[in-house]
Enzyme design. Structure first.
Site, PDB file in Angstrom:
ATOM      1  N   CYS A  18       1.008  -0.922  -0.083  1.00 23.07           N
ATOM      2  CA  CYS A  18       0.140   0.156  -0.033  1.00 23.07           C
ATOM      3  C   CYS A  18       0.926   1.360   0.066  1.00 23.07           C
ATOM      4  O   CYS A  18       2.103   1.216  -0.086  1.00 23.07           O
ATOM      5  CB  CYS A  18      -1.005   0.205   1.391  1.00 23.07           C
ATOM      6  SG  CYS A  18      -0.026  -0.115   2.786  1.00 23.07           S
ATOM      7  N   ASP A 502       2.609  21.541 -36.897  1.00 27.17           N
ATOM      8  CA  ASP A 502       3.623  21.900 -37.722  1.00 27.17           C
ATOM      9  C   ASP A 502       3.061  21.175 -39.093  1.00 27.17           C
ATOM     10  O   ASP A 502       2.412  20.406 -39.087  1.00 27.17           O
ATOM     11  CB  ASP A 502       4.983  21.353 -37.416  1.00 27.17           C
ATOM     12  CG  ASP A 502       6.006  21.811 -38.338  1.00 27.17           C
ATOM     13  OD1 ASP A 502       6.166  22.693 -38.746  1.00 27.17           O
ATOM     14  OD2 ASP A 502       6.844  20.810 -38.865  1.00 27.17           O
TER      15      ASP A 502
END
Length: 813
Positions: A18, A502
């Site tokens: 955990c 682009d």
């Protein structure tokens, strides 16, 4: 003053359950003098550490992790060894391997002729171990590699299954026997006998099956921390100890009621939840394992005039390889002879077979389909494209999303808070509750509440909520040719508002051709191409290549320029045969003071057709104009439509002129563009969008557009080449298909959505479950939560979080 030395290492860890565990490991590492930063990932079971090697060693880091109560995962390799004649030979090989840095365990079996070494892959490679054996006077006949993570997970599941079967086999009769008094005559002797039998049956469940929790509790206690093991041990031990005292001293306590069934069933249910969770967690990393499996274990190497099958780890750059139909290509390389096609879908995302002829590049891990080819290896081992992809994804899985900082903060106080709530609840129902509500036995009632609160709280669900989603999402992305470099990108993508693309090589194919020519009076097309092509010989720009190729296709001989200068944002200037030749745009012509005259009209017509127009000028005199066109990608319009449907604004950013940019924008359905932007200014344009309040993604070439990609909130490098690790941007699309952009955005959004769902469930579950376990409903309904039901709910909560994250494996672009 020189910079201080710094090293980076990754350590694989076993035994973390955990967020508290990850915090314990991180604290143990950070406490070492010389450690500058540590990142611990629960789902990936790894710690990434930056440290000063002059102050702390890799061994110190591992000792710190081991000292915190966790194990180190290592790789192992098995060698088949020739030349062993006796047990002394085996001892010689064992001593040689044990003396090698990075080797942690060695076993040599003389009868089988095999040597197995466990080693740290960050410090030593199998090739070095094989050389050690050969240096000791023996011959390595075969190498068998083993993936430690997969084997360790399988071994852990096997061990857990064995213990779980034992727990279930005992918990069922314990639970059944606990109901006997309801059918008996209620005599004390009968209850006493039953309690003694329950005590005997529960001992192995509590102290054999539950041993893993006691060990975890001890490690947490030693590190002055509290984790899930703390809650399970305190809860079950309280119930079991009370029951044991009742059994041993019934007259002293004045009761025959025991909770052996509670402690046994809680441990069994928690263990069952852990088993299901581990099984589900193994599927979250399935994508990265499937990528690793693409690497074939052996290769056929040409040695002189014969073929030899060797382990893939033994390949070297420049080796000649034979790859037959149906075999996976063992390394990146170039086809020397033969023709075939390759299935590159699992590496590059390319869905159709790619033709391979002499001169073609091949990628390691891809499948050779139709013909036998001879390949020269150019990248082997950890340098292959596949290895880089795996490494990049593993690095991404080590990163933390910003929301995890909040989770880490909560996790640090979660278990102590639960302990406080359980004690407070038990105290209330023991001292105050009986006077306010109908409580028959305050002791039994308060013990039930105490245990239920402890075992229903689930720190595991909190700790697994984010990393399991990140591991599954990034792994699935790698399978689809989308490499997400860090977890923070997932959150940024979910907030995107603008996507800037682009033009050249992104929206267009990136293979421009000379489509139109206009020549000045007295200049032929061949002369224009000879002059322009010769000047462009000194440049590697994509437009330069188009001019050179056009001249060569016509058979026009080109001279090599004496000198050549690339003029950023303008063109090129070259000295050729005593003349100074300029090839470039209007900006260059204007700077040189050259009047374009009638050429301007022809340039505009070319640009209106979507071509890039460049002028060729020799010693200040205009010789002609070349129109260079690049084809818009077939999928471009579809992709822009999908981005619009996602509510994202799109724009083009290009160094080309406005007319060409407008033509391309119109063709693909983009309404906004920025034209004639110098390469150095692209980042400034991206910055202006961000200052306007937009969250920006920039899509471009990972090398040429690196500054703009870095400036954007999310940089997406399209067409990631062989050196993927060097690509700029937060996301790399392997291949040049624009649909990868939509896949990247949708997958990132879906992954971040899973993170939010998991966190909501984990927090909501704990927020609602703990008060119920504390007895808040009892005054209203007379109902009190059983600790066994609480344990079942806790087990299911962590499983549900992992299972929800695993659904990302079903993502389809």
């Amino acid at each position: 003053m020189g910079t201080e030395p710094e090293a980076m290492t990754t350590i694989r860890i076993k035994g973390m359950h955990c967020a508290t565990c990850t915090a314990a490991v991180s604290d143990a590492l950070d406490a070492l003098d010389g450690v500058r930063d540590s990142q611990v990932n629960l789902a990936a079971e790894r710690a990434s550490v930056r440290y000063d090697p002059a102050k702390v060693s890799r061994g110190d880091l591992e000792d710190a992790i081991a000292g915190a109560g966790y194990d180190i995962l290592r790789d192992s390799v098995t060698f088949t060894v020739g030349g062993m004649h006796c047990a002394a030979c085996a001892e010689t090989i064992k001593a040689a391997l044990e003396g090698t840095m990075g080797v942690t365990h060695v076993s040599v079996n003389f009868a089988l002729g095999k040597a197995t070494a466990a080693y740290d892959p960050e410090r030593v490679k199998p090739q070095a171990l094989a050389k050690t054996i050969e240096d000791a006077g023996y011959k390595v006949l075969e190498v068998e590699g083993v993936m430690a993570e997969r084997l360790a997970r399988q071994e852990e599941l096997r061990d857990l299954r064995t213990v779980l079967v034992t727990a279930i086999a005992l918990a069922i009769p314990i639970a059944a026997l606990s109901m006997v008094p309801a059918f008996g005559d209620g005599q004390i002797m009968q209850a006493s006998s039953r309690n003694w039998l329950l005590l005997v049956l529960s001992l192995p469940v509590q102290f054999y099956v539950g041993l893993r929790y006691y060990r975890g509790f001890y490690s947490a206690l030693r590190n002055r921390r509290a984790n899930m093991d703390t809650l399970v041990v305190l809860g079950t031990s309280s119930a079991w100890t009370y029951s044991a005292l009742v059994t041993l001293l019934p007259d002293v306590l004045g009761s025959q009621g025991v909770y052996f069934d509670t402690s046994a069933v809680i441990i069994t249910l928690v263990l069952l939840g852990k088993y299901l969770e581990l099984g589900a967690r193994s599927t979250t990393s399935e994508a990265i394992v499937s990528l690793m499996d693409l690497q074939p274990p052996t290769a056929t190497r040409i040695e002189g005039d014969r073929e030899t099958v060797v382990d893939v780890d033994m390949l070297r750059q420049g080796d000649m390889l034979i790859v037959r139909p149906g075999e996976r290509i063992p390394a990146d390389g170039e086809v020397l002879s033969g023709r075939s096609s390759a299935d590159e879908s699992l590496v590059t995302g390319e869905s159709f077979p790619v033709e391979k002829v002499p001169g073609s590049e091949v990628t390691g891990g891809t499948l050779n389909l139709t013909g036998m080819i001879r390949v020269r290896a150019s990248r082997v081992g950890g340098d292959t494209t596949l290895s880089q992809i795996v490494r990049l994804v593993e690095d991404a899985q080590m990163t933390k999303a910003p929301v995890e900082r909040y989770v880490d903060f909560v996790a640090g106080y979660f278990v102590p808070a639960v302990l406080a709530i359980s004690l407070a609840s038990a105290a209330f129902w023991y001292f105050i509750g009986p006077g306010m509500f109908d409580v028959d036995d305050a002791g039994r009632f308060s013990l039930t509440v105490f245990v239920a609160v402890l075992v229903i709280a689930c720190p595991c669900a909190l700790g697994l909520a984010t990393p399991t989603a990140v591991v599954t999402g990034t792994g699935r992305g790698a399978q689809l040719g989308v490499l997400i470099k860090d977890a923070e990108t997932l959150e940024k993508v979910s907030k995107l508002s603008v996507v800037i693309l682009d033009k050249t090589g992104t929206l267009t194919v990136g293979e421009p051709r000379v489509a139109k020519l206009w020549t000045a009076e007295g200049v032929s097309e061949e002369e224009l191409l000879r002059l322009a092509g010769g000047a462009e010989k000194g440049s590697d720009h994509v437009l330069s290549s188009a001019i050179v190729e056009s001249a060569e296709e016509r058979g026009i001989p080109l001279e090599i320029p004496r000198s050549s200068d690339v003029l950023a944002g303008e063109g090129v200037a070259s000295e050729l045969a005593g003349a100074l030749i300029h090839v470039g745009n209007r900006r260059l012509a204007a700077r040189l003071g050259i009047d374009l005259g009638d050429a301007e009209i022809h340039m505009q017509n070319m640009e209106n057709d979507g071509a890039t127009a460049v002028a060729c000028m020799v010693d200040g005199e205009l010789k002609g104009v070349l129109g260079i066109a690049d084809t818009v990608k077939a999928e471009a319009k579809e992709v822009i439509g999908q981005l619009d449907a996602l509510g994202l604004k799109t724009a083009i950013l290009t160094g080309d002129n406005a007319r060409t940019a407008r033509a391309v924008a119109s063709a693909v359905g983009i309404g906004e563009f920025k034209a004639e932007v110098m390469p150095a200014d692209k980042a400034a344009v991206v910055r202006s969008y961000r200052k306007g309040g937009s969250v920006v993604a920039m899509v471009g070439d990972g090398m040429n557009d690196a500054p703009a990609l870095a400036e954007a909130d999310v940089g997406i490098a399209l067409g990631g080449g062989s050196d993927i690790a060097m690509e700029a941007g937060n996301i790399v699309i392997v291949g040049d298909d624009l649909r990868g952009i939509v896949t990247a955005i949708k997958l990132s959004e879906r992954t971040y959505e899973k993170i939010r769902q998991n966190l909501f469930w984990a927090l909501a579950y704990n927020t609602a479950a703990i008060p119920v376990a504390a007895g808040v409903l009892y005054p209203l309904t007379g109902w009190l939560l059983s600790p066994m039901v609480a344990a079942g709910a806790m087990a299911l909560s962590s499983v549900s979080v992992v299972a929800n994250a695993a659904l990302l494996r079903r993502f389809r672009p």
